[in-house]
Design a protein around this motif. Structure first.
Motif, PDB file in Angstrom:
ATOM      1  N   THR A  13       0.830  -1.201   0.000  1.00  0.00           N
ATOM      2  CA  THR A  13       0.000   0.000   0.000  1.00  0.00           C
ATOM      3  C   THR A  13       0.867   1.254   0.000  1.00  0.00           C
ATOM      4  O   THR A  13       2.061   1.207   0.334  1.00  0.00           O
ATOM      5  CB  THR A  13      -0.911   0.055   1.244  1.00  0.00           C
ATOM      6  OG1 THR A  13      -0.089   0.217   2.411  1.00  0.00           O
ATOM      7  CG2 THR A  13      -1.744  -1.220   1.368  1.00  0.00           C
ATOM      8  N   ASP A  59       3.808  -2.361  -7.897  1.00  0.00           N
ATOM      9  CA  ASP A  59       2.569  -3.135  -7.853  1.00  0.00           C
ATOM     10  C   ASP A  59       1.521  -2.568  -6.909  1.00  0.00           C
ATOM     11  O   ASP A  59       0.494  -3.201  -6.644  1.00  0.00           O
ATOM     12  CB  ASP A  59       2.876  -4.596  -7.472  1.00  0.00           C
ATOM     13  CG  ASP A  59       3.539  -5.359  -8.607  1.00  0.00           C
ATOM     14  OD1 ASP A  59       3.353  -4.958  -9.766  1.00  0.00           O
ATOM     15  OD2 ASP A  59       4.249  -6.344  -8.339  1.00  0.00           O
ATOM     16  N   PRO A  61      -1.639  -0.700  -6.180  1.00  0.00           N
ATOM     17  CA  PRO A  61      -2.756  -0.491  -7.113  1.00  0.00           C
ATOM     18  C   PRO A  61      -2.940   0.946  -7.598  1.00  0.00           C
ATOM     19  O   PRO A  61      -3.165   1.179  -8.799  1.00  0.00           O
ATOM     20  CB  PRO A  61      -3.967  -0.971  -6.309  1.00  0.00           C
ATOM     21  CG  PRO A  61      -3.411  -1.990  -5.365  1.00  0.00           C
ATOM     22  CD  PRO A  61      -2.043  -1.476  -4.992  1.00  0.00           C
ATOM     23  N   GLU A  62      -2.857   1.927  -6.693  1.00  0.00           N
ATOM     24  CA  GLU A  62      -3.102   3.319  -7.102  1.00  0.00           C
ATOM     25  C   GLU A  62      -2.087   3.805  -8.138  1.00  0.00           C
ATOM     26  O   GLU A  62      -2.389   4.703  -8.927  1.00  0.00           O
ATOM     27  CB  GLU A  62      -3.055   4.251  -5.883  1.00  0.00           C
ATOM     28  CG  GLU A  62      -4.202   4.067  -4.913  1.00  0.00           C
ATOM     29  CD  GLU A  62      -3.870   3.084  -3.804  1.00  0.00           C
ATOM     30  OE1 GLU A  62      -4.432   3.227  -2.704  1.00  0.00           O
ATOM     31  OE2 GLU A  62      -3.040   2.163  -4.033  1.00  0.00           O
ATOM     32  N   LYS A  64      -0.851   2.037 -10.544  1.00  0.00           N
ATOM     33  CA  LYS A  64      -0.989   1.311 -11.811  1.00  0.00           C
ATOM     34  C   LYS A  64      -2.288   1.652 -12.545  1.00  0.00           C
ATOM     35  O   LYS A  64      -2.647   1.000 -13.523  1.00  0.00           O
ATOM     36  CB  LYS A  64      -0.938  -0.201 -11.548  1.00  0.00           C
ATOM     37  CG  LYS A  64       0.409  -0.687 -11.034  1.00  0.00           C
ATOM     38  CD  LYS A  64       0.407  -2.171 -10.767  1.00  0.00           C
ATOM     39  CE  LYS A  64       0.270  -2.969 -12.044  1.00  0.00           C
ATOM     40  NZ  LYS A  64       1.431  -2.782 -12.953  1.00  0.00           N
ATOM     41  N   VAL A  65      -2.966   2.686 -12.082  1.00  0.00           N
ATOM     42  CA  VAL A  65      -4.263   3.068 -12.660  1.00  0.00           C
ATOM     43  C   VAL A  65      -4.102   3.565 -14.090  1.00  0.00           C
ATOM     44  O   VAL A  65      -3.155   4.289 -14.419  1.00  0.00           O
ATOM     45  CB  VAL A  65      -4.921   4.168 -11.793  1.00  0.00           C
ATOM     46  CG1 VAL A  65      -6.107   4.794 -12.510  1.00  0.00           C
ATOM     47  CG2 VAL A  65      -5.364   3.600 -10.463  1.00  0.00           C
TER      48      VAL A  65
END
Length: 279
Positions: A13, A59, A61-62, A64-65
């Motif tokens: 995160t 990696d 998530p935010e 890789k948007v």
């Protein structure tokens, strides 16, 4: 191989990444955020970069948007230039970034890595400067959204422990007429000499340049001269060149005088393409 060893961390995160950076920094580890690794490997081999702890954010998530909404395009900082090129959601960015390095390298170079790099060129930032994009940054003080033209002054002005997460661009800029021109000293090979990205919004041409100075830039003073329709094009370009920041690069790739000669011709091509005579 790098001439030093480092510990490797892969947080899940953004909060974990930021907290980890602070912890490692307090321990004297000189931590470094890492997404593609090309700059660390390149500069580390010649002893211009050093760290004892790598924090791999690619990696999260935010970061890789890749998302299109009604009025914005959102791109994560750890998207590779190849991913951006293949999606082609921002044609000016596609054209500009598709000429960074070679195809193999673009699969590893990330958007944020190119924008935040220490190299001179950093061509991927040019379309965002032209489009008044906004950047999402996170650090010890939390998240903040800032216009890129407020925070990119020769380089992205990140505080210690901050990292670039996303870039947001309004649809009106993505749909605007554009051109991107790259000139090399040795035809289609070798390092770039000058890269000029431009778009036309209404009747005004916006221009951003890489390779002329030790940093990429957009100059509103230059644009003002270039858009002065009361003067002939040759005089507008002469006036625009007088508004350039300093210093002008003068190295083995090209002298300062030659770079200015190339830029004059590229600006003429830009104006002819985006605002042809009689249009």
């Amino acid at each position: 191989m790098l001439p030093f060893e480092f510990d490797y961390f892969k947080p899940a995160t953004l909060k974990e990444a930021v907290d980890l950076y602070q912890y490692l920094d307090k321990g004297g580890k000189k931590p470094m955020f890492f997404s593609g690794g090309t700059e660390l490997i390149t500069l580390g081999r010649i002893e211009l970069a050093y760290t004892e702890a790598v924090i791999d954010i690619k990696d999260i998530p935010e970061s890789k948007v890749m998302r299109v909404s009604a009025d914005h395009l959102l791109l994560g900082s750890t998207l590779s230039l190849t991913e951006i090129e293949e999606a082609n959601l921002f044609p000016l960015l596609t054209k500009t970034s598709s000429e960074v390095a070679d195809h193999t390298a673009r699969g590893k170079i990330t958007l944020g890595g190119n924008i935040c790099a220490r190299i001179f060129y950093r061509e991927a930032v040019l379309p965002f400067l032209l489009a008044d994009s906004k950047v999402l940054i996170i650090g010890p003080e939390g998240k903040k959204v800032v216009p890129i033209n407020d925070i990119f002054q020769e380089q992205l002005q990140l505080k210690k422990g901050e990292l670039l997460v996303q870039l947001a661009t309004e649809s009106q800029f993505i749909a605007a007429p554009f051109i991107s021109i790259k000139r090399r000293q040795q035809w289609d090979t070798g390092y770039p000499l000058i890269t000029v990205a431009a778009l036309k919004l209404g009747q005004e041409i916006r221009v951003a340049i890489s390779g002329l100075c030790p940093f990429p830039f957009r100059s509103k003073e230059l644009e003002s001269s270039l858009n002065n329709k009361e003067l002939p094009l040759s005089q507008r370009i002469t006036d625009a060149l007088a508004k350039l920041p300093k210093p002008i690069l003068d190295d083995v790739e090209g002298s300062a005088e030659y770079r200015l000669f190339v830029l004059r011709n590229v600006l003429s091509d830009v104006c002819s393409a985006l605002a042809p005579v009689g249009s």
